[in-house]
Design a protein around this motif. Structure first.
Motif, mmCIF file in Angstrom:
data_model
loop_
_atom_site.group_PDB
_atom_site.id
_atom_site.type_symbol
_atom_site.label_atom_id
_atom_site.label_comp_id
_atom_site.label_asym_id
_atom_site.label_seq_id
_atom_site.Cartn_x
_atom_site.Cartn_y
_atom_site.Cartn_z
ATOM 1 N N ASP A 8 34.154 53.871 -37.930
ATOM 2 C CA ASP A 8 35.144 53.092 -36.872
ATOM 3 C C ASP A 8 36.152 54.180 -36.221
ATOM 4 O OD1 ASP A 8 35.025 49.975 -37.639
ATOM 5 O OD2 ASP A 8 34.765 51.021 -39.489
ATOM 6 N N HIS A 10 36.135 54.029 -32.800
ATOM 7 C CA HIS A 10 36.570 53.322 -31.902
ATOM 8 C C HIS A 10 37.202 54.049 -30.664
ATOM 9 C CE1 HIS A 10 35.904 49.360 -33.505
ATOM 10 N NE2 HIS A 10 36.457 49.749 -34.835
ATOM 11 N N ASP A 36 30.772 51.363 -35.182
ATOM 12 C CA ASP A 36 31.964 51.230 -34.257
ATOM 13 C C ASP A 36 32.398 52.559 -33.474
ATOM 14 O OD1 ASP A 36 31.796 48.421 -34.086
ATOM 15 O OD2 ASP A 36 33.473 48.136 -35.236
ATOM 16 N N HIS A 64 31.405 46.134 -32.451
ATOM 17 C CA HIS A 64 31.826 46.823 -31.370
ATOM 18 C C HIS A 64 30.737 47.325 -30.355
ATOM 19 C CE1 HIS A 64 36.370 45.786 -31.431
ATOM 20 N NE2 HIS A 64 36.043 45.728 -32.800
ATOM 21 N N HIS A 117 27.487 48.833 -41.716
ATOM 22 C CA HIS A 117 28.722 48.888 -40.860
ATOM 23 C C HIS A 117 29.572 47.574 -41.883
ATOM 24 C CE1 HIS A 117 32.053 49.010 -38.052
ATOM 25 N NE2 HIS A 117 31.766 47.908 -37.902
ATOM 26 N N HIS A 151 34.163 48.705 -41.148
ATOM 27 C CA HIS A 151 34.543 47.541 -40.627
ATOM 28 C C HIS A 151 35.930 46.863 -40.865
ATOM 29 C CE1 HIS A 151 33.585 43.903 -38.466
ATOM 30 N NE2 HIS A 151 33.378 42.930 -39.400
ATOM 31 N N HIS A 153 38.487 48.790 -41.927
ATOM 32 C CA HIS A 153 39.316 49.989 -41.820
ATOM 33 C C HIS A 153 40.371 50.440 -42.589
ATOM 34 C CE1 HIS A 153 38.832 49.364 -36.835
ATOM 35 N NE2 HIS A 153 37.776 49.155 -37.448
HETATM 36 ZN ZN ZN Z 1 36.084 48.701 -36.235
#
Ligand code: ZN
Length: 242
Positions: A8, A10, A36, A64, A117, A151, A153
């Motif tokens: 993540d 991101h 992600d 994402h 994920h 996923h 976080h």
């Molecule tokens: Zn995420």
């Protein structure tokens, strides 16, 4: 062999950069990425590039990453989310989108480690594991001693030895005969109340899994979000770690 497991990210380049500097200090040998890489923050292209340049053994696809890699119409998303996805799609090159599209949803690294994920049972449904019941359901599809996921976080670890139990962790000793399902936390958008970037190190030789937290330049990341015209809430949540 020291593995760093990153999840993540991101599109938060400041957090990724700080994590990689810490990994260098800790003498990481190999990287694993549980997905992600893009979404929410303002540096998707640069984060994809950085992950591609690392010595990454496995990269898994997140929800994402999937959204950013397809052209499907955004029905059912709130306007802010749809705008952010559209924005991310436009930031990535065609090659980067094809690369994201090509990533696997789950992968078994070796006899000990699986990566995913969201969940192992139906990874494309992007379910969330927050408690021992959803963890137990996932573990029914886990055939290695360790599985790293993301996923939510939120860095939580579950272990199964007869029953499943779990909770917060700083470090775990991998015991023979146990199964572990470990959320590595989020590099780029932590949601456990600690705004520092999170990642995990795994050393199969000493059988230890350790959660690391790293401070990074949150303000710089927030400024980029505002400059890009992305929702203000995305900037604010970084400072709160929510
Ligand atoms: Zn995420």
């Amino acid at each position: 062999m020291k593995y760093a497991i990153l999840g993540d990210i991101h599109a938060n380049f400041e957090a990724l950069d700080a994590v990689l500097a810490e990994c260098e200090r800790l003498k990481v040998d190999k990287f694993l990425c549980i997905g992600d890489i893009v979404g929410y923050n303002a540096d998707p292209g640069r984060c994809v590039e950085t992950v591609q340049e690392l010595d990454v053994e496995v990269v898994i696809k997140g929800n994402h990453d999937e959204q950013a890699s397809v052209d499907t119409e955004l029905i059912g998303f709130n306007p802010q989310a749809a705008m952010a996805i559209e924005w991310t799609r436009n930031q990535l090159s065609e090659e980067q989108r094809l690369w994201l599209a090509s990533l696997p949803l789950r992968k078994t690294l070796d006899a000990r480690v699986t990566l995913v994920h969201a969940t192992l049972d139906v990874p494309e449904r992007w379910g969330y594991i927050f408690d021992k019941f959803t963890a137990a359901a996932c573990m029914n599809y886990q055939f290695t001693a360790l599985c790293f996921f993301g996923h939510t976080h939120v860095p939580l670890a579950f272990s199964k030895f007869g029953d499943v139990s779990g909770g917060r962790y700083d470090e775990l000793k991998i015991e023979p005969g146990h199964k572990y399902l470990i959320n590595v936390g989020s590099v780029g958008q932590p949601r456990d109340g600690d705004p520092r970037a999170a990642f995990v190190m795994y050393d199969p030789d000493d059988r230890m899994v350790r959660l690391h937290r790293v401070e990074y330049d949150i303000q710089a990341c927030q400024e980029k979000i505002r400059e890009a015209g992305l929702p203000e809430r995305l900037a604010q949540r970084l400072a709160a770690g929510r």
